[in-house]
Design an enzyme around this catalytic site. Structure first.
Site, PDB file in Angstrom:
ATOM      1  N   TYR A   1       0.835  -1.206   0.000  1.00 37.51           N
ATOM      2  CA  TYR A   1       0.000   0.000   0.000  1.00 37.51           C
ATOM      3  C   TYR A   1       0.869   1.256   0.000  1.00 37.51           C
ATOM      4  CZ  TYR A   1      -3.782   3.168   1.537  1.00 37.51           C
ATOM      5  OH  TYR A   1      -4.692   4.183   1.647  1.00 37.51           O
TER       6      TYR A   1
ATOM      7  N   GLU B   1       4.144   1.801  -0.587  1.00 40.22           N
ATOM      8  CA  GLU B   1       5.012   2.007  -1.752  1.00 40.22           C
ATOM      9  C   GLU B   1       4.191   2.146  -3.027  1.00 40.22           C
ATOM     10  OE1 GLU B   1       7.840   2.967  -1.262  1.00 40.22           O
ATOM     11  OE2 GLU B   1       9.081   1.685   0.001  1.00 40.22           O
TER      12      GLU B   1
ATOM     13  N   VAL C   1     -11.781   2.627  13.751  1.00 42.16           N
ATOM     14  CA  VAL C   1     -13.056   3.250  14.138  1.00 42.16           C
ATOM     15  C   VAL C   1     -14.209   2.266  13.938  1.00 42.16           C
ATOM     16  CG1 VAL C   1     -14.692   5.108  13.653  1.00 42.16           C
ATOM     17  CG2 VAL C   1     -12.246   5.607  13.715  1.00 42.16           C
TER      18      VAL C   1
ATOM     19  N   GLN D   1       2.831   7.226  15.607  1.00 36.16           N
ATOM     20  CA  GLN D   1       2.060   8.456  15.785  1.00 36.16           C
ATOM     21  C   GLN D   1       1.780   9.086  14.430  1.00 36.16           C
ATOM     22  OE1 GLN D   1       4.432  11.167  18.130  1.00 36.16           O
ATOM     23  NE2 GLN D   1       6.087  11.196  16.642  1.00 36.16           N
TER      24      GLN D   1
HETATM   25  P1  NAD Z   1     -12.710   1.739   0.251  1.00 38.68           P
HETATM   26  O1  NAD Z   1     -12.050   0.423   0.297  1.00 38.68           O
HETATM   27  O2  NAD Z   1     -14.055   1.893   0.868  1.00 38.68           O
HETATM   28  O3  NAD Z   1     -12.846   2.248  -1.262  1.00 38.68           O
HETATM   29  C1  NAD Z   1     -11.984   1.872  -2.290  1.00 38.68           C
HETATM   30  C2  NAD Z   1     -12.818   1.542  -3.507  1.00 38.68           C
HETATM   31  O4  NAD Z   1     -11.954   1.186  -4.587  1.00 38.68           O
HETATM   32  C3  NAD Z   1     -13.732   0.343  -3.274  1.00 38.68           C
HETATM   33  O5  NAD Z   1     -15.031   0.640  -3.719  1.00 38.68           O
HETATM   34  C4  NAD Z   1     -13.089  -0.760  -4.110  1.00 38.68           C
HETATM   35  O6  NAD Z   1     -14.021  -1.727  -4.555  1.00 38.68           O
HETATM   36  C5  NAD Z   1     -12.461   0.030  -5.228  1.00 38.68           C
HETATM   37  N1  NAD Z   1     -11.357  -0.655  -5.889  1.00 38.68           N
HETATM   38  C6  NAD Z   1     -10.316  -1.315  -5.304  1.00 38.68           C
HETATM   39  N2  NAD Z   1      -9.508  -1.814  -6.249  1.00 38.68           N
HETATM   40  C7  NAD Z   1     -10.025  -1.446  -7.454  1.00 38.68           C
HETATM   41  C8  NAD Z   1      -9.649  -1.673  -8.800  1.00 38.68           C
HETATM   42  N3  NAD Z   1      -8.541  -2.363  -9.103  1.00 38.68           N
HETATM   43  N4  NAD Z   1     -10.429  -1.175  -9.783  1.00 38.68           N
HETATM   44  C9  NAD Z   1     -11.555  -0.480  -9.493  1.00 38.68           C
HETATM   45  N5  NAD Z   1     -11.958  -0.235  -8.230  1.00 38.68           N
HETATM   46  C10 NAD Z   1     -11.203  -0.712  -7.225  1.00 38.68           C
HETATM   47  O7  NAD Z   1     -11.686   2.797   0.864  1.00 38.68           O
HETATM   48  P2  NAD Z   1     -11.827   4.357   1.117  1.00 38.68           P
HETATM   49  O8  NAD Z   1     -11.554   4.596   2.540  1.00 38.68           O
HETATM   50  O9  NAD Z   1     -13.049   4.894   0.509  1.00 38.68           O
HETATM   51  O10 NAD Z   1     -10.558   4.898   0.312  1.00 38.68           O
HETATM   52  C11 NAD Z   1     -10.687   5.556  -0.934  1.00 38.68           C
HETATM   53  C12 NAD Z   1      -9.328   6.079  -1.370  1.00 38.68           C
HETATM   54  O11 NAD Z   1      -8.850   7.017  -0.413  1.00 38.68           O
HETATM   55  C13 NAD Z   1      -8.256   4.994  -1.498  1.00 38.68           C
HETATM   56  O12 NAD Z   1      -7.455   5.280  -2.616  1.00 38.68           O
HETATM   57  C14 NAD Z   1      -7.471   5.144  -0.226  1.00 38.68           C
HETATM   58  O13 NAD Z   1      -6.139   4.721  -0.406  1.00 38.68           O
HETATM   59  C15 NAD Z   1      -7.565   6.631   0.032  1.00 38.68           C
HETATM   60  N6  NAD Z   1      -7.373   6.931   1.459  1.00 38.68           N
HETATM   61  C16 NAD Z   1      -8.364   6.675   2.368  1.00 38.68           C
HETATM   62  C17 NAD Z   1      -8.147   6.938   3.712  1.00 38.68           C
HETATM   63  C18 NAD Z   1      -9.193   6.708   4.746  1.00 38.68           C
HETATM   64  O14 NAD Z   1      -8.919   6.904   5.941  1.00 38.68           O
HETATM   65  N7  NAD Z   1     -10.413   6.333   4.432  1.00 38.68           N
HETATM   66  C19 NAD Z   1      -6.901   7.440   4.135  1.00 38.68           C
HETATM   67  C20 NAD Z   1      -5.914   7.664   3.175  1.00 38.68           C
HETATM   68  C21 NAD Z   1      -6.167   7.417   1.835  1.00 38.68           C
HETATM   69  N1  UDP Z   2      -6.090  -0.793  15.786  1.00 41.40           N
HETATM   70  C1  UDP Z   2      -6.438  -1.316  17.023  1.00 41.40           C
HETATM   71  N2  UDP Z   2      -7.487  -2.183  17.076  1.00 41.40           N
HETATM   72  C2  UDP Z   2      -8.214  -2.535  15.982  1.00 41.40           C
HETATM   73  C3  UDP Z   2      -7.862  -1.985  14.731  1.00 41.40           C
HETATM   74  C4  UDP Z   2      -6.776  -1.123  14.668  1.00 41.40           C
HETATM   75  O1  UDP Z   2      -5.826  -1.005  18.051  1.00 41.40           O
HETATM   76  O2  UDP Z   2      -9.169  -3.320  16.128  1.00 41.40           O
HETATM   77  C5  UDP Z   2      -4.961   0.170  15.719  1.00 41.40           C
HETATM   78  C6  UDP Z   2      -3.917  -0.137  14.660  1.00 41.40           C
HETATM   79  O3  UDP Z   2      -2.929  -1.011  15.176  1.00 41.40           O
HETATM   80  C7  UDP Z   2      -3.368   1.239  14.357  1.00 41.40           C
HETATM   81  C8  UDP Z   2      -4.566   2.162  14.577  1.00 41.40           C
HETATM   82  O4  UDP Z   2      -5.504   1.416  15.348  1.00 41.40           O
HETATM   83  O5  UDP Z   2      -2.376   1.587  15.286  1.00 41.40           O
HETATM   84  C9  UDP Z   2      -5.228   2.611  13.283  1.00 41.40           C
HETATM   85  O6  UDP Z   2      -5.477   1.469  12.512  1.00 41.40           O
HETATM   86  P1  UDP Z   2      -6.266   1.499  11.129  1.00 41.40           P
HETATM   87  O7  UDP Z   2      -6.188   0.132  10.560  1.00 41.40           O
HETATM   88  O8  UDP Z   2      -7.600   2.100  11.311  1.00 41.40           O
HETATM   89  O9  UDP Z   2      -5.467   2.543  10.217  1.00 41.40           O
HETATM   90  P2  UDP Z   2      -3.914   2.785   9.876  1.00 41.40           P
HETATM   91  O10 UDP Z   2      -3.040   1.920  10.717  1.00 41.40           O
HETATM   92  O11 UDP Z   2      -3.805   2.475   8.448  1.00 41.40           O
HETATM   93  O12 UDP Z   2      -3.735   4.211  10.212  1.00 41.40           O
END
Ligand code: NAD
Ligand code: UDP
Ligand code: UDP
Length: 321
Positions: free
Chosen positions: A144, A146, A187, A275
């Site tokens: 993810y 990279e 969450v 963090q």
């Molecule tokens: P999500 O998994 O709900 O949404 C991702 C969507 O992409 C899904 O509907 C999935 O079916 C689709 N998808 C995956 N691979 C695909 C492919 N090869 N072709 C077409 N569709 C594909 O996740 P999200 O939280 O809505 O994230 C959306 C975007 O935002 C992602 O690129 C994610 O990396 C980025 N992002 C989200 C967060 C967050 O906290 N939610 C944080 C950082 C970045």
């Molecule tokens: N985490 C946790 N319990 C869970 C799921 C996640 O303590 O049931 C922790 C996880 O180890 C990380 C933080 O919550 O430190 C955020 O995790 P999440 O998977 O939501 O996002 P990311 O690590 O990608 O920021």
């Protein structure tokens, strides 16, 4: 009115973005392979004359005609992106190449949903856009991290080499309704566990921190970024600087849900960042004074209400049953 492509549009963030774009009068093409998202997230839009849903995997070429592209396709939760890590890298990298090729042919503006994961396990706190990050290239999160870093590279090379109109946002942990109940993010895990009266799973000692942004604030910022003047590429951090340890988050959710759940401590997954907090000075400056407006407690209440319904525990669900 624009014709706008949203890849990953049936996912958590993408579906909220589609809602907003339709409300604003745009024509929306939602492309998704339903890997982690689902039709249910956009079912209410199906049949709308300006909405079109297309099943397609962005690792394959896509020939459509649009004015703007939001590239969100990619599984986002560690559990999901580690399930098939090769596919995760392909989605980020081949997906970016295809969407950039599409944007190049159409001379369309394209925005990349990048991530705070490009900073890895950071030594700089809070994280600013000029920090290059500390990412393990061979760990379980690397597919993810990279993949997203390479996608940023591709965006900036298409900008330098082909003068493409690019925008890059780095999204910090975002939450809200339509998160998948089983997607493993903190969450959704904590809320679902609290609602079901199950143990709350704290990984490690729970002292690691994250900053949580409510989805509406995020979508607003993403749209403002898309509308910034040509030549401004970002990257721009988007997130809510409020920083909480996982123990604090668990306590907050437990106090809002009530119930009898206990904390259960489990091993910390490898490379889990210690963090994370966004420095959003650049977003404030460039996105018209944007700042998150939904406090954590309010956003959690809305998200808890969503999961109550989704899990069949709400008043509405009871009436339907
Ligand atoms: P999500 O998994 O709900 O949404 C991702 C969507 O992409 C899904 O509907 C999935 O079916 C689709 N998808 C995956 N691979 C695909 C492919 N090869 N072709 C077409 N569709 C594909 O996740 P999200 O939280 O809505 O994230 C959306 C975007 O935002 C992602 O690129 C994610 O990396 C980025 N992002 C989200 C967060 C967050 O906290 N939610 C944080 C950082 C970045
Ligand atoms: N985490 C946790 N319990 C869970 C799921 C996640 O303590 O049931 C922790 C996880 O180890 C990380 C933080 O919550 O430190 C955020 O995790 P999440 O998977 O939501 O996002 P990311 O690590 O990608 O920021
Ligand atoms: N591509 C696409 N839709 C288009 C134009 C291109 O999916 O409308 C894909 C195509 O697969 C191509 C990739 O985008 O391989 C990169 O396109 P680009 O024009 O940058 O490079 P090239 O065609 O030379 O590989």
């Amino acid at each position: 009115m624009n014709r706008i492509l949203v890849t990953g549009g049936a996912g958590f963030l993408g579906s909220h973005l589609c809602d907003r774009l339709i409300e604003q009068g745009h024509d929306v093409l939602c492309v998704d392979n339903f890997y982690t998202g689902g039709k249910h997230n956009v079912a209410h839009l199906v049949g709308h004359p300006r909405f079109e849903l297309m099943r397609h995997d962005v690792t394959f070429p896509l020939y459509v005609e649009v004015d703007r592209i939001f590239n969100l396709a990619c599984p986002a939760s560690p559990v999901h992106y580690q399930y098939d890590p090769v596919q995760t890298t392909k989605t980020s990298v081949h997906g970016a190449i295809n969407m950039l090729g599409l944007a190049k042919r159409l001379k369309a503006r394209i925005l990349q949903a990048s991530t705070s994961e490009v900073y890895g396990d950071p030594e700089v706190h809070p994280q600013r856009e000029d920090y290059w990050g500390r990412v393990n290239p061979i760990g379980i999160r690397s597919c993810y991290d990279e993949g997203k870093r390479c996608a940023e590279t591709l965006f900036f090379d298409y900008w330098r080499q082909h003068n493409l109109d690019i925008k890059v946002v780095r999204i910090f942990n975002t939450y809200g309704p339509r998160m998948h109940p089983n997607d493993g993010r903190v969450v959704s895990n904590f809320i679902v566990q609290a609602l079901k009266g199950e143990d709350i799973t704290i990984y490690g000692d729970g002292s690691q921190t994250r900053s949580f942004c409510y989805v509406d604030d995020l979508v607003e910022a993403m749209q403002r970024m898309m509308d910034t003047e040509a030549g401004f590429t970002g990257p721009v951090n988007i997130g809510n600087p409020g920083e909480y340890s996982m123990l604090e988050l668990a306590e907050k959710i437990l106090s809002l849900v009530g119930g009898t759940s206990k904390l259960r401590f489990e091993p910390l997954p490898s490379d889990d960042p210690r963090q994370r907090q966004p420095d959003i000075a650049l977003a404030k400056e460039k996105l018209g004074g944007w700042a998150p407006s939904v406090p954590l407690e309010e956003g959690l209440k809305r998200t808890i209400a969503y999961f109550r319904e989704r899990l069949g525990m709400g008043k509405l669900a009871a009436r339907v049953a």
